[in-house]
Design an enzyme around this catalytic site. Structure first.
Site, PDB file in Angstrom:
ATOM      1  N   ASP A   1     103.064  49.417  72.641  1.00 33.18           N
ATOM      2  CA  ASP A   1     102.698  48.962  71.298  1.00 33.18           C
ATOM      3  C   ASP A   1     101.262  49.370  71.013  1.00 33.18           C
ATOM      4  O   ASP A   1     100.412  49.322  71.898  1.00 33.18           O
ATOM      5  CB  ASP A   1     102.843  47.425  71.243  1.00 33.18           C
ATOM      6  CG  ASP A   1     102.992  46.910  69.834  1.00 33.18           C
ATOM      7  OD1 ASP A   1     102.065  47.111  69.037  1.00 33.18           O
ATOM      8  OD2 ASP A   1     104.036  46.318  69.527  1.00 33.18           O
TER       9      ASP A   1
ATOM     10  N   PHE B   1      99.227  47.480  65.935  1.00 31.92           N
ATOM     11  CA  PHE B   1      98.907  47.588  64.504  1.00 31.92           C
ATOM     12  C   PHE B   1      99.281  46.279  63.794  1.00 31.92           C
ATOM     13  O   PHE B   1      98.470  45.695  63.077  1.00 31.92           O
ATOM     14  CB  PHE B   1      99.624  48.790  63.884  1.00 31.92           C
ATOM     15  CG  PHE B   1      99.402  48.913  62.406  1.00 31.92           C
ATOM     16  CD1 PHE B   1      98.108  48.932  61.882  1.00 31.92           C
ATOM     17  CD2 PHE B   1     100.475  48.991  61.522  1.00 31.92           C
ATOM     18  CE1 PHE B   1      97.892  49.024  60.506  1.00 31.92           C
ATOM     19  CE2 PHE B   1     100.267  49.092  60.155  1.00 31.92           C
ATOM     20  CZ  PHE B   1      98.970  49.109  59.646  1.00 31.92           C
TER      21      PHE B   1
ATOM     22  N   GLY C   1     101.508  44.031  65.718  1.00 32.49           N
ATOM     23  CA  GLY C   1     101.848  43.133  66.828  1.00 32.49           C
ATOM     24  C   GLY C   1     100.586  42.617  67.506  1.00 32.49           C
ATOM     25  O   GLY C   1      99.498  43.144  67.283  1.00 32.49           O
TER      26      GLY C   1
ATOM     27  N   ASP D   1     100.602  54.540  71.076  1.00 31.07           N
ATOM     28  CA  ASP D   1     101.037  54.855  69.714  1.00 31.07           C
ATOM     29  C   ASP D   1     102.214  55.829  69.823  1.00 31.07           C
ATOM     30  O   ASP D   1     102.051  56.923  70.391  1.00 31.07           O
ATOM     31  CB  ASP D   1      99.861  55.481  68.958  1.00 31.07           C
ATOM     32  CG  ASP D   1     100.177  55.732  67.497  1.00 31.07           C
ATOM     33  OD1 ASP D   1     101.340  56.077  67.193  1.00 31.07           O
ATOM     34  OD2 ASP D   1      99.271  55.579  66.669  1.00 31.07           O
TER      35      ASP D   1
ATOM     36  N   LYS E   1     104.980  58.595  59.590  1.00 29.74           N
ATOM     37  CA  LYS E   1     104.812  59.281  60.882  1.00 29.74           C
ATOM     38  C   LYS E   1     105.365  58.441  62.027  1.00 29.74           C
ATOM     39  O   LYS E   1     105.989  58.956  62.951  1.00 29.74           O
ATOM     40  CB  LYS E   1     103.310  59.511  61.149  1.00 29.74           C
ATOM     41  CG  LYS E   1     102.857  60.908  60.847  1.00 29.74           C
ATOM     42  CD  LYS E   1     101.364  61.035  61.018  1.00 29.74           C
ATOM     43  CE  LYS E   1     100.961  61.502  62.392  1.00 29.74           C
ATOM     44  NZ  LYS E   1      99.486  61.697  62.477  1.00 29.74           N
ATOM     45  N   THR E   2     105.116  57.137  61.974  1.00 34.33           N
ATOM     46  CA  THR E   2     105.616  56.258  63.039  1.00 34.33           C
ATOM     47  C   THR E   2     107.139  56.325  63.086  1.00 34.33           C
ATOM     48  O   THR E   2     107.730  56.430  64.168  1.00 34.33           O
ATOM     49  CB  THR E   2     105.134  54.810  62.819  1.00 34.33           C
ATOM     50  OG1 THR E   2     103.714  54.793  62.959  1.00 34.33           O
ATOM     51  CG2 THR E   2     105.746  53.852  63.818  1.00 34.33           C
TER      52      THR E   2
ATOM     53  N   ALA F   1     115.899  50.640  65.873  1.00 29.80           N
ATOM     54  CA  ALA F   1     115.827  49.504  64.947  1.00 29.80           C
ATOM     55  C   ALA F   1     115.708  50.082  63.541  1.00 29.80           C
ATOM     56  O   ALA F   1     114.617  50.331  63.046  1.00 29.80           O
ATOM     57  CB  ALA F   1     114.619  48.631  65.280  1.00 29.80           C
TER      58      ALA F   1
ATOM     59  N   TYR G   1     108.518  53.845  54.087  1.00 29.15           N
ATOM     60  CA  TYR G   1     109.315  53.068  55.051  1.00 29.15           C
ATOM     61  C   TYR G   1     110.793  53.442  54.928  1.00 29.15           C
ATOM     62  O   TYR G   1     111.425  53.839  55.916  1.00 29.15           O
ATOM     63  CB  TYR G   1     109.105  51.581  54.771  1.00 29.15           C
ATOM     64  CG  TYR G   1     109.816  50.652  55.735  1.00 29.15           C
ATOM     65  CD1 TYR G   1     109.339  50.474  57.035  1.00 29.15           C
ATOM     66  CD2 TYR G   1     110.942  49.941  55.346  1.00 29.15           C
ATOM     67  CE1 TYR G   1     109.973  49.605  57.919  1.00 29.15           C
ATOM     68  CE2 TYR G   1     111.580  49.073  56.214  1.00 29.15           C
ATOM     69  CZ  TYR G   1     111.099  48.906  57.496  1.00 29.15           C
ATOM     70  OH  TYR G   1     111.736  48.045  58.374  1.00 29.15           O
TER      71      TYR G   1
ATOM     72  N   THR H   1     115.297  39.238  58.909  1.00 30.41           N
ATOM     73  CA  THR H   1     115.349  38.350  60.069  1.00 30.41           C
ATOM     74  C   THR H   1     114.109  37.471  60.050  1.00 30.41           C
ATOM     75  O   THR H   1     113.049  37.913  59.611  1.00 30.41           O
ATOM     76  CB  THR H   1     115.408  39.188  61.357  1.00 30.41           C
ATOM     77  OG1 THR H   1     116.563  40.032  61.278  1.00 30.41           O
ATOM     78  CG2 THR H   1     115.526  38.317  62.591  1.00 30.41           C
TER      79      THR H   1
END
Ligand SMILES: NC(=O)c1ccc[n+]([C@@H]2O[C@H](COP(=O)([O-])OP(=O)(O)OC[C@H]3O[C@@H](n4cnc5c(N)ncnc54)[C@H](O)[C@@H]3O)[C@@H](O)[C@H]2O)c1
Length: 331
Positions: A43, A46, A48, A68, A101-102, A124, A155, A185
């Site tokens: 992780d 960012f 979390g 990252d 990018k993530t 996910a 996103y 959730t």
């Protein structure tokens, strides 16, 4: 490598959870460790926090790595859960290019790792791949109604592209993939200020501030408790190799945002008032999963009643707010 016999030959299954210090990722780490696995959480913190996994610090089966996912990662694991990505509009719009990018580069890097190791990988994904849907409830066969150039596109389109990459790795390289489309959730360890409706309402109610409804408040959402969701994720990872998804995981019970606000008022015994504000751009009007595929393939459906789940979440935020108030007082 073990050279001995007996107990030394026993090796726990080792999972990589990217985004493992986030809301869902940290609960997934708990569950996998509880199932007797080893867990490596990667992780970049960012959204979390280490606090989300602090309780695991003394567990020899748990490791936390600052990493990252937009950069390649070389580790040895038996399966990969790719959860790294900011999930709430407030957070993923802070740096939309990094969000895309993530999703995309992160997927490429994690798929590359899965390919090198020859291990299954679960993505996910999200109900946001359906955009502002024109079909209700949404089945996995629905292709969605997504604005490719709006403020949520980094996103939504990032996640859609990640799904494409997963299925191309499957088609071209025979990789073992699983794609879960996660719907709203909620539960403990949600961020207090991330603009998501459940945390917004609970924090406002606990602080005696107004609960803000966007638009008329008649838009619907469906809320799945985190333990139920994580159970669906683990079941999906344990399916045979020919089960790839996409599979919707969420609660098919729809309620209006106004009803949710009233429920939160009730559970927190709050006197906060309800106020109205303008609907943000591209906010979906209805969102509800068809979970027939999850029921048939995974034998899964959510079990937690909304009121019980809300009480647990309220307890978490109550404690969090008290601790941060105590911290502020002691400054
Ligand atoms: N919570 C939901 O209702 C929901 C719904 C649909 C999909 N999802 C998906 O589930 C996953 C987890 O969501 P969440 O609600 O736990 O969000 P979260 O923000 O709490 O967790 C995301 C985690 O990913 C980490 N992260 C972000 N960018 C990273 C990067 N480049 N490299 C490494 N780590 C990075 C963050 O620090 C955080 O710990 C996300 O992929 C999200 O898209 C969540």
């Amino acid at each position: 490598m073990s050279v001995g016999g007996g107990v030394e030959n026993f090796r726990r299954r080792r999972a990589l959870v990217t985004g493992g210090a986030g809301f869902l990722g940290s609960h997934l780490c708990d569950r996998l460790l509880g199932d007797g696995q080893e867990v490596l959480s990667a992780d970049n913190f960012f959204t979390g926090t280490k606090e989300n996994v602090n309780h695991l610090a003394g567990d020899s089966c748990f490791e936390l790595l600052r990493h990252d996912v937009t950069f390649p990662l070389f580790v040895e694991v038996d399966e990969i859960f790719n959860f790294a990505c900011p999930a709430s509009p407030v957070q993923y719009q802070i740096d939309p290019v990094q969000t895309a990018k993530t999703s995309v580069q992160g997927a490429i890097n994690m798929l590359g790792l899965a390919k090198r190791l020859g291990v299954p990988i679960l993505q996910a994904s999200t109900s946001e791949v359906y955009g502002d849907p024109q079909e209700h409830p949404q089945t996995e066969d629905y292709w969605g109604h997504v604005n490719p150039v709006g403020v949520r596109s980094c996103y939504d389109e990032g996640k859609r592209c990640a799904e494409t990459l997963f299925f191309d790795y499957r088609r071209h390289l025979g990789l073992g993939i699983k794609v879960a489309r996660i719907f709203n959730t909620y539960g403990p360890r949600m961020h207090p200020n991330d603009g998501r409706v459940v945390s917004n309402f609970i924090v406002a109610a606990l602080q005696g501030e107004p609960l803000t409804l966007y638009g008329s408040g008649e838009q619907t959402r469906s809320f799945c408790y985190v333990d139920d969701l994580v159970d669906g994720i683990v079941r999906l990872m344990r399916t045979p190799g020919d089960v790839t998804g996409p599979i919707n995981l969420g609660n098919p019970v729809e309620i209006t945002v106004r009803e949710l606000a009233e429920k939160v008022q009730e559970v927190t015994a709050s006197r906060s008032e309800i106020q109205f504000a303008e609907l943000p751009s591209d906010d979906p009007v209805r969102r509800c999963p068809d979970i027939t595929r999850a029921q048939a393939t995974l034998g899964w459906e959510p079990k937690m009643p909304l009121e019980t789940g809300l009480r647990r979440t309220v307890d978490y935020f109550d404690d969090l707010l008290r601790r941060s108030a105590a911290g502020a007082d002691s400054d």
